[in-house]
Design an enzyme around this catalytic site. Structure first.
Site, mmCIF file in Angstrom:
data_model
loop_
_atom_site.group_PDB
_atom_site.id
_atom_site.type_symbol
_atom_site.label_atom_id
_atom_site.label_comp_id
_atom_site.label_asym_id
_atom_site.label_seq_id
_atom_site.Cartn_x
_atom_site.Cartn_y
_atom_site.Cartn_z
ATOM 1 C CG HIS A 98 -7.781 11.301 -0.976
ATOM 2 N ND1 HIS A 98 -7.624 12.632 -1.298
ATOM 3 C CD2 HIS A 98 -6.585 10.719 -1.212
ATOM 4 C CE1 HIS A 98 -6.378 12.836 -1.696
ATOM 5 N NE2 HIS A 98 -5.724 11.693 -1.665
ATOM 6 C CG ASP A 100 -9.434 15.250 1.197
ATOM 7 O OD1 ASP A 100 -9.357 14.071 0.792
ATOM 8 O OD2 ASP A 100 -8.723 15.692 2.127
ATOM 9 C CG ASP A 130 -2.882 13.552 -3.924
ATOM 10 O OD1 ASP A 130 -3.610 12.680 -3.439
ATOM 11 O OD2 ASP A 130 -2.184 14.332 -3.235
ATOM 12 C CD GLU A 164 -4.580 11.332 1.854
ATOM 13 O OE1 GLU A 164 -3.497 10.777 2.053
ATOM 14 O OE2 GLU A 164 -4.662 12.473 1.328
ATOM 15 C CD GLU A 165 -4.183 15.488 0.158
ATOM 16 O OE1 GLU A 165 -3.223 15.547 0.948
ATOM 17 O OE2 GLU A 165 -4.083 15.020 -0.986
ATOM 18 C CG ASP A 191 -5.230 4.451 -0.264
ATOM 19 O OD1 ASP A 191 -5.829 5.129 -1.128
ATOM 20 O OD2 ASP A 191 -5.006 4.877 0.893
ATOM 21 C CG HIS A 438 0.527 17.675 -1.935
ATOM 22 N ND1 HIS A 438 0.708 17.463 -0.590
ATOM 23 C CD2 HIS A 438 -0.452 16.818 -2.306
ATOM 24 C CE1 HIS A 438 -0.118 16.514 -0.177
ATOM 25 N NE2 HIS A 438 -0.830 16.094 -1.216
#
Ligand SMILES: CCCCCCCC/C=C\CCCCCCCC(=O)N[C@@H](Cc1ccccc1)C(=O)O
Ligand SMILES: [Zn+2]
Ligand SMILES: [Zn+2]
Length: 454
Positions: A98, A100, A130, A164-165, A191, A438
């Site tokens: 992903h 984003d 990520d 995705e987030e 994934d 994150h």
């Protein structure tokens, strides 16, 4: 069959020239500098997402001009590549990543989060683990292979989601629906979601690769207490805030049941047993006897605790309108991550049985059941290909084990296309690196990124 396919795929040497090594890391830095932040469902930095699309064209020109690769934009900012293989009898597979990222306020970062700066052999920035590393490595590897005249035998798809987030509803979900409408079924999907685990088990010095074959579910449960507003000078015995705080505290203080015995974790530990010396190897080989001790020990650490049970995280609390007004309403949202041996309904019932207060009302905001376990036996094509690839790219890794992803990934939107869903990011991850996902100072080592391109 699998060995043969793997040997054929290895024919193109995966050595990089000095110039290629520099280009690949500079391309990743450029990707980090584009702030493709997802804020809330439906709320993205659309300027950055559009810029990212143009950036991919610029840094991977061969991918975009190759006749056997079809590129489509889906849901405005997500990308689907169809790479046509030479043997149509082979069922295609699919790689996911992903574009984003989650927001990253500057505070606490050693370098600005969208600078992509390199320091002491690491590239820093939001998305370095990520998951722009995967976006860029997948396309970079393809670009370099195409330059070396690569034509795959087996077709494959590359799906790059842009939300995705914040659930994947506009990206992955649309790509999956589009492929389903075209009658596509894939052999397996790969994934993000697990890594080469380095230092996660204190008594295990050697890193091991964990391929997640399942993923926890989730439940966002909003709890609400209403009370009659009034003057704070003559308060009732309990306010909506006090009642809700007590309910939330009971939930925090009462963990959901330990599910160690019913799930994949026992298999993960049994397969890991030979990596340990005495007495841990004996303990892991005899979990029928030692499981009560092992499951207790796993509860002590936040990450291993997340593997043994449904976790409870109170993530939002809102109440009060003025200092001298009794609050009319208090709301809290609890984010449960559901163990694969439980269901959403079971968790709702358990939560209510812990709170036991009928002044609390419950509203399910979002609920996703845990994902089924994908096959990982000797005949599971996807799992075995991933395992063999790990063993060939990282010969120093002595073991590959199946596991459960404790977070959610875009792969959950692809259950309509395959039963083989695997989550693995070919990067060494330490507990410190994990805190960057994150969190602050997310970073990837230049060497690790180069390995991801092999
Ligand atoms: C015995 C083995 C011990 C080692 C276990 C270590 C396991 C933990 C390691 C890594 C897990 C990293 C997961 C990275 C993927 C993160 C994906 C993510 O953040 N997804 C979001 C998706 C989401 C869901 C709902 C609303 C918005 C976004 C998430 O799950 O929150
Ligand atoms: Zn991610
Ligand atoms: Zn994430």
């Amino acid at each position: 069959l699998r060995d043969a396919e793997h040997r054929r795929a290895s024919r193109i040497p995966s050595q990089f020239s000095q110039e290629e090594s520099v280009t690949m890391k500079e391309s990743l830095k450029g990707a980090i500098q584009i702030p493709t932040v997802s804020f809330n469902p439906g709320e993205f930095n659309t300027t950055a997402l559009a810029e990212f699309g143009e950036y991919m064209h610029r840094v991977f020109p061969t991918v975009f001009r190759t006749s056997f690769i079809r590129h489509e934009v889906v849901g405005e900012y997500s990308h689907l590549f169809t790479v046509q293989g030479s043997d149509p009898s082979l069922q295609p597979y699919m790689l996911l990543a992903h574009i984003d990222v989650v927001p990253a306020p500057d505070q606490g970062w050693e370098v600005p989060p969208f600078s992509g700066l390199e320091r002491d052999g690491f590239i820093y920035g939001r998305g370095t683990l990520d998951n722009k590393n995967s976006v860029m490595a997948i396309l970079q590897a393809l670009e370099l292979l195409l330059i070396r005249n690569y034509i795959p035998r087996r077709s494959f798809f590359i799906a790059l989601g842009h939300d995705e987030e914040v659930s994947g509803a506009h990206g992955a979900q649309k790509i999956s629906a589009l492929l389903q409408a075209r009658g596509v079924q894939v052999a397996f999907v790969v994934d993000e979601g697990s890594f080469i685990m380095d230092g996660f088990i204190p008594s295990l010095k050697k890193p091991f690769a964990m391929v997640s074959v399942s993923e926890k579910g989730s439940l966002d449960l909003m709890m609400e207490v209403n009370s009659t507003p009034g003057h704070s000078s003559a308060p009732p015995k309990e306010t909506s805030i006090g009642i809700l705080a007590a309910a939330v505290s009971r939930l925090e203080q009462t963990p959901m049941p330990n599910m160690f015995g019913s799930g994949l974790l026992k298999i993960t530990l049994q397969q890991l047993a030979k990596e340990f010396s005495f007495p841990v190897n004996v303990i892991f080989n005899n979990l029928w006897l030692f499981w009560p001790i092992v499951s207790r020990l796993m509860e002590r650490d936040n990450i291993s605790n997340a593997l043994v049970r449904t976790t409870t995280a109170v993530t939002m609390f809102n109440a009060g309108i003025k200092v001298n007004v009794i609050p009319p309403v208090a709301r809290a949202t609890v984010n449960f991550r559901i163990h694969p041996a439980q269901t959403v309904q079971e968790v709702i019932k358990l939560a209510k049985d812990i709170v036991v207060d009928d002044r609390v009302q419950y509203h399910v905001l979002e609920a996703v059941e845990p994902l089924p376990v994908s096959p990982f036996d000797d005949r599971a094509l996807g799992y075995q290909l991933i395992r063999q690839t790990i063993e060939s790219v990282f010969p120093e890794i002595s073991i590959v084990v199946p596991g459960t992803c404790i977070a959610q990934t875009d792969s959950r939107h692809y259950t309509n296309l395959t039963t083989g869903i695997y989550r693995f990011n070919p990067i060494y991850l330490t507990p410190q690196d994990f805190s960057g996902i994150h969190g602050i100072n997310e970073r990837i080592s230049v060497q690790a990124y180069e390995m991801q391109n092999r």
